[in-house]
Structure formats: C-alpha cells, structure tokens
Design a protein around this motif. Structure first.
Motif, PDB file in Angstrom:
ATOM      1  N   GLU A   1      -9.587  16.639 -22.638  1.00 25.03           N
ATOM      2  CA  GLU A   1     -10.463  16.023 -23.730  1.00 25.03           C
ATOM      3  C   GLU A   1      -9.665  15.807 -24.911  1.00 25.03           C
ATOM      4  N   SER A   2      -8.574  16.473 -25.361  1.00 22.22           N
ATOM      5  CA  SER A   2      -7.665  16.346 -26.468  1.00 22.22           C
ATOM      6  C   SER A   2      -6.743  15.310 -26.256  1.00 22.22           C
ATOM      7  N   TYR A   3      -6.291  14.866 -24.979  1.00 25.86           N
ATOM      8  CA  TYR A   3      -5.345  13.832 -24.493  1.00 25.86           C
ATOM      9  C   TYR A   3      -5.985  12.671 -24.266  1.00 25.86           C
TER      10      TYR A   3
END
Length: 738
Positions: free
Chosen positions: A663-665
């Motif tokens: 999710e962070s990427y």
C-alpha cells in the motif's frame, strides 16, 4: 520489387520529358547586401528587395531568404535590383540564367540609415506546403533556454518532460506520442539518432541555435522514412552571419553554471569559419523533498564545435565537427561516486558519454534551373553507466549520406535522390550483449506542382531496404491552398516507419527494478498520419498584427512496440501491437500584438492517445490530455527593457497500475493537474544583454517521484513514473554579449 523500380523509372522519365519540353521562361536567384565593419564585413540576405525589368512595370520582391523568381520580359533584358540604403545594380540577363547571386554595396550618398525592428518570437511559414512553425533566436531569449530541451516551454507544438528522477534526462513529445516518433535534425543532418537520444536534447546549447523549425505530421520524403508525427530541424549560427565574438554566461540558484562562447572570422572572401564552445557545471547536491535522492543529477559537460563555410560561384559548402564529453551522477545524495558501486551500500547512478561527430553539406547550381546537393554526416558514441545494481554500456558508429538532385521550372519542381544509412551498435546490459548492424539504402522522388500562386501540391514516394526488417514503402502528400489574402489551408497525409531500440526508448528498464520480459521478437513500427491546418491573419490596427492557427492530426499505427507497465508493477512487458493504437491531437493558437510593444500568445491543445494493452484499448499512461499556455512579452518603447511571462496549465494524466504493490508503494489512478509560471526581465545595453528570471515560480512539484525510495534495491523501486516537475522554484541570472 521489379514492379516498384519500373514505376519509379517511368515516373522519373515522365518528369524528365516534361521538363525537357519546357522552355526557360524565368530567372531566379538571391540578393545580398554587404555591410562593412571596422575589422570585417557581413553578407546578409536582403528581405523584400525590389527586382524588376528596366523600363517596365514587371517586377517582384525577395522572400525572407533573399530569394526571387521572375518571368523573363519580352521587352527588356536589363534586370534591376534595388534596396533602401544600398546602391541599385543593373545586369543583363539572358534565357537560361538561373541561380543568380547579386551583391549590393552600401549607398553612402544618403549617409547612415538605421532600421530598427525585431523578428517575431514565433511565426508560421505561409508559403510552405508543410505545416511549419519557426521559433526564432528572439523567441529563444524570452526564457533561460540554456539548451534545446528548455527551448519549448512557451510552445504547445512540442512537450518536454523528464524521463526519470535519477538521470534527469529530458525527452520530447509531439502529437501526444513519444519523441522518438519525431525526426530531430541539425541542419538536415540526422546526428541526433541512436544512443544519444535520451540526452541529446540537452547537448545542444540554446546560444548556438539560430532558429528551430517545427513541422507537424509527416515531413518531406527527402529526409527519410522516420518522421511519423513530425520533424524538428535546428539551425545553428552560421559563420558568414555570426558576430566576431559572442558569449553567454548563466548561473542559477541550484548551483548550475554555464558558459557559452562563439567566435567567427572570414579567412578569405569565399571562406569563413566559426568556433562554438559550451560548458555546463553543477556538482551541488540538493534534496528538497528529503527522500535521500538528489533532486537533479550532478553534471559536468563540455562541447566544442568548429564549422566552415565556402561560397563560390554557383556552388557552396558547409562542413564541421563536434566533440563532447558528459559526466552525469545521480542517486542517493550520500553515495560516494569516487568508489565503485560494489563498495557502496547506497543507490547510485553514473553515466559517462564521449562523442565525436562530423557533418557536411555541399551544393552546386547546374544548367537550366537544376542543382545537385550532398548531405553527409557521421558519429562515434561511447557510453558507460550503472544504475544501482544494473549496468549498461554502449558503443555506436553511424554514417549517413543523402544525394539530392532538384530541377525547377516555372510551375514545377522535382526532387529525386538516393540515401544510405549505416548504424553499428553494441550494447551490453547486465553482461549480456545486444548487437545490431543496420544498413539501409533508399531512393526517393518528390514532385511539387504550383498551377497558380494560391495552390501548391507536393507528393513524394521513397523506398528503403532495411537489412534486418525488409522493405519500407513511404508515400506522402501535402497541399497548401490560399483561400484568400488572409486565410490558408493545409492538408497532409503520409506513412512512416521506425525501428524500435530497446534501451533508448524505455527509461524504465534502467531507472527501475522492473524485470524486462520479451513476449516475442519486435517488428518495425509502422503508422499513417493525416492532418489539416487552417491559418487566419488579422489586424487590430496599425502595427498590431495577429493570427489564428487551428490544426488537427491523427496518427494510426499498423504496427507498434507496446511497452506494458500495467500488467505488473514489477516487470516491463515488450510485445508487438495486437489491436488498435492511435493518437488524436487538436490545437488552437492565437498570436497578436495587443498594444504596441506587447505580444500575446494563447494556445490550447487536446490529446486523445490510446493503445491496446493485453486485448484492452486503454488511454496511454503518463500522457496529459489537456494543456494550455499563455505567453506575454512586453518591450518598452526605447527597446531597452523586455518583460516575458509564460504560464502553463498541465492537465491530469493516467498513471500505470501499481495495485499489486504494498500500500505504501501504490500510486493513484490519475495525477493532479497543475500550473507552472516562468518569468524573465531583460535589460538591453549597447553590446550587452543582462537577464534575470525564475522557473516553476508556482513551486509545484511531484510528490513521491520515486517509488520505494527507502528500499532502492527492492523489487518495488521505480524512478521512471514522472508526470510533473521534480524540483521547486529556481532563479537565475545571466549576461549575453552580441
């Protein structure tokens, strides 16, 4: 193949027979003015000079190149050339005399005559069959324009974008398609081909450039088969026209320093030479977004060019050479570039380029309005680089020759010729060799017909035989119709081809951790392009001209290399097109002098570019649909101060699918739209110009330009998904001597 050669032979024979039957009914040539200085003299083409037959009312004026064409007179053989400030000249002209060169001497009887004025920043060629826009030297000086890549900020015809966030390389787009579909020439020489493509736009300094010719749609068949979406031709400063000494010094707020010097001299009445040098240096490390990566690479660049011009009776020639070295370091700001990458735990990128070029053009006027010209160029390119744990090296040798014969009559011009291109390329990626030896002989013919002054039609055909990809058949057609004194219409249609080059075309291969997957052998790319343009001139009052230009172009691919970034964010899939791929591009541009001294350009462009990815027709990613520009330029009455402001609106663009990443990427589906502002103030002294300005004054920058910057050796790392500026406000100042 035999049938094709028979058709070409019959066409050439028919054209030759047609012209053999036509009598010499006209004369033509150029008119020049000689301007004497204390230590040298200049020879300049005289624009709108009067040319007429003595004791008659039959005459004409020269065009913007000093060229004239005039029917022979039955009652006079004495031709008069006249221009304000120069002594008139009269000469005897007989049938069969073409390619005249008339030189007028200054007329000192009238004392000193000063004519003030400036070329427009941009203008369209009204008499050309091909849709051509010119960015003049004056237009280039409204912005910093340190190099060619920075010369299109106030034009919508060409987009310039950053290819990745590590190398900082710039690439162009035209008609919504990648720049490698646009043929880039330097004075008609194809020296911008090959391994230089990712960085070549930055290797031509703006101060060397005299003008940039931008042609939309397919170009003349005489320059090759590669211009699928358009052609950009860069005209450099000429030895016979340049000042003895000129220089430009530039410094910006992020540590970038540049110095450009040119010097010209006449060796003899017929021979002149010019030396051009350019140095760029920036080793200052900036990381404004605190992602540990440099916002722009550390660059040391040096270019040197020497060119010569020979002008003889009925013949002339240009030749020269250029050498350059470019050192470019990027990556994480604390990477130690003095140590090998294996000794570093951080991500770094290093790129070293050495390049040697030569170029020449020679022409000779023959009898009966014909001429013969030869264009010859070549280069050697050596490159060494690494990108994190990926390595890439390349060596390339290239030779290009184009022999052109042209025959002109009163209403017809026919051009024909042969060409040959040789490219030997060795690329090593991750210790794997990718070698190519391309040999392409070609033949072409082009016929231009002007039955009346309001109408001209140009049709051409060329055949090329590629040793690796077979036969290329390239028909092209252009039409210009002057609907009335203020309105002109242009139509164009044609075909183009291009050979795909893996590492030059796809920065994601080097600038990301993506795996490269070849689904099948790649075929040559092939596309049709058709377009229409309408130009309308108007006037707001005395000395307040204006024009409106509306155009629309469609490019339809029959074969194309698909670079699929959507299938998975951890790989690049390369395969041949299986379905539809097209580009629709429409643009409207209004240019006018609103009040005396105030020039205004407002333009809007819409792109609809779609390609079939894995059986689905999708919008091409990283390609904005909407863009607008507003350019204001004001010069005070005494012409000592000039103020320039450029505002750009960039619409949103679809982003590649990254849903499979953590999710962070992940990226969103679309980027936001944004506005950029550029401004410059110029103070003009007698021999100096001082300028100060700012770029990206709105301060907008792309958030998270590098995916997984905190894990640069993970499979999620990607610095190639760039849709906006990666650095904030920049200020600069400079001085020009000319």
């Amino acid at each position: 193949m035999k049938a094709f050669m028979l058709v070409v032979t019959l066409w050439l024979a028919g054209c030759t027979a047609l012209f053999a039957q036509e009598k010499d009914t006209y004369t033509c040539g150029h008119i020049y003015g000689i301007v004497y200085h204390e230590t040298h003299q200049d020879t300049l083409p005289l624009i709108h000079a009067n040319v007429y037959w003595l004791n008659t009312v039959a005459g004409t004026t020269t065009d913007d190149q000093g060229f004239f064409r005039l029917d022979l007179s039955p009652s006079s053989e004495r031709l008069v050339a006249d221009y304000v400030g120069f002594a008139a000249d009269t000469l005897s002209v007989r049938p069969g005399m073409h390619g005249l060169a008339i030189y007028l001497q200054p007329d000192h009887r009238h004392g000193e005559i000063t004519i003030t004025g400036e070329k427009p920043h941009t203008h369209h060629l009204h008499e050309a069959e091909v849709n051509t826009q010119i960015i003049t030297r004056q237009g280039l000086r409204t912005l910093a324009c340190c190099n060619l890549a920075e010369s299109f900020e106030n034009s919508l015809s060409v987009d310039v974008e950053q290819s990745d966030a590590v190398s900082g390389a710039k690439r162009i787009k035209m008609l919504g398609l990648a720049g490698f579909y646009t043929q880039v020439l330097v004075e008609k020489n194809p020296v911008m081909r090959g391994l230089i493509s990712p960085f070549g736009m930055e290797f031509i300094p703006g101060f060397w450039i005299d003008a940039i010719d931008i042609s939309k749609g397919t170009a003349s068949v005489a320059t090759g088969y590669e211009s699928l979406t358009g052609q950009i031709n860069i005209e450099l400063a000429k030895p016979e026209q340049a000042k003895p000494v000129s220089f430009n010094a530039f410094q910006n707020s992020m540590g970038r320093s540049e110095l450009t010097f040119t010097g010209a001299t006449s060796v003899s009445p017929r021979v002149s030479t010019m030396l051009l040098s350019y140095a760029s240096y920036n080793r200052q490390r900036w990381d404004e977004d605190n992602d540990t990566f440099l916002d722009m690479p550390l660059v040391t660049h040096l270019s040197l060019m020497n060119r010569w011009k020979y002008s003889g009776e009925n013949r002339d020639g240009h030749f020269g050479f250029r050498i350059l070295q470019d050192r470019r370091d990027g990556g994480q700001s604390h990477f130690d570039f003095d140590r090998p990458p294996s000794a570093n735990t951080l991500y770094g990128s290093r790129n070293r380029i050495q390049r040697y070029e030569f170029f020449s053009k020679a022409g000779s006027a023959l009898a009966s309005g014909s001429s013969l010209g030869l264009i010859l160029s070549g280069f050697y390119h050596h490159q060494e680089s690494f990108w994190g744990r990926k390595s890439y090296d390349g060596d390339e040798k290239s030779l290009h020759a184009n022999l052109i014969y042209e025959k002109s009559a009163q209403r017809y011009t026919v051009s024909s010729g042969i060409s040959f291109s040789l490219d030997q390329r060795d690329e090593v990626f991750q210790q794997q060799l990718f070698a190519a030896d391309e040999q392409v002989p070609g033949v072409f013919v082009e016929y231009t017909y002007k039955p009346v002054s309001q109408l001209s039609v140009m049709s051409g055909f060329r055949y090329d035989r590629h040793n690796l990809y077979g036969s290329f058949y390239t028909p092209r057609f252009h039409l210009r119709y002057q609907m009335d004194a203020l309105t002109s219409l242009r139509l164009s249609a044609g075909k183009g081809y291009r050979v795909p080059h893996l590492f030059m075309d796809s920065p994601s291969i080097l600038a990301s951790a993506r795996e490269v997957i070849f689904s099948e052998p790649l075929e040559a790319e092939e596309a049709w392009n058709a377009g229409v343009q309408i130009t309308r001139d108007f006037s707001l009052g005395p000395d307040r001209p204006g024009n409106v230009v509306i155009d629309f172009y469609r490019t339809e691919f029959l074969q194309q290399t698909v670079v699929d970034l959507d299938h998975t964010p951890r790989a690049i899939l390369l395969y041949n097109l299986d379905g539809r791929s097209y580009s629709n591009s429409g643009q409207i541009e209004v240019t006018m002098t609103a009040v005396k001294g105030m020039d205004v350009t407002a333009a809007y462009r819409f792109n609809d570019v779609r390609m079939t990815f894995a059986d689905q027709l999708k919008e091409l990613p990283l390609n904005p649909r909407h863009k607008g520009v507003l350019v204001l330029s004001y010069t005070v009455p005494n012409r000592k101060w000039q103020f320039d402001v450029t505002t750009q609106y960039n619409g949103r663009t679809r982003l590649p699918n990254t849903e499979a990443n953590p999710e962070s990427y992940r990226l969103g589906q679309h980027s936001p739209d944004y506005v950029q502002l550029f401004a410059q103030v110029t103070r003009k002294l007698k021999k100096l110009e001082l300028y100060i300005g700012g770029e990206n004054l709105t301060g907008f920058r792309q958030q998270q330009p590098i995916l997984a910057w905190d894990e640069p050796f993970s499979p999620y790392f990607d610095s190639s998904l760039i849709w906006g500026p990666t650095s904030g406000r920049r200020f600069y100042l400079g001085v020009r001597l000319n």
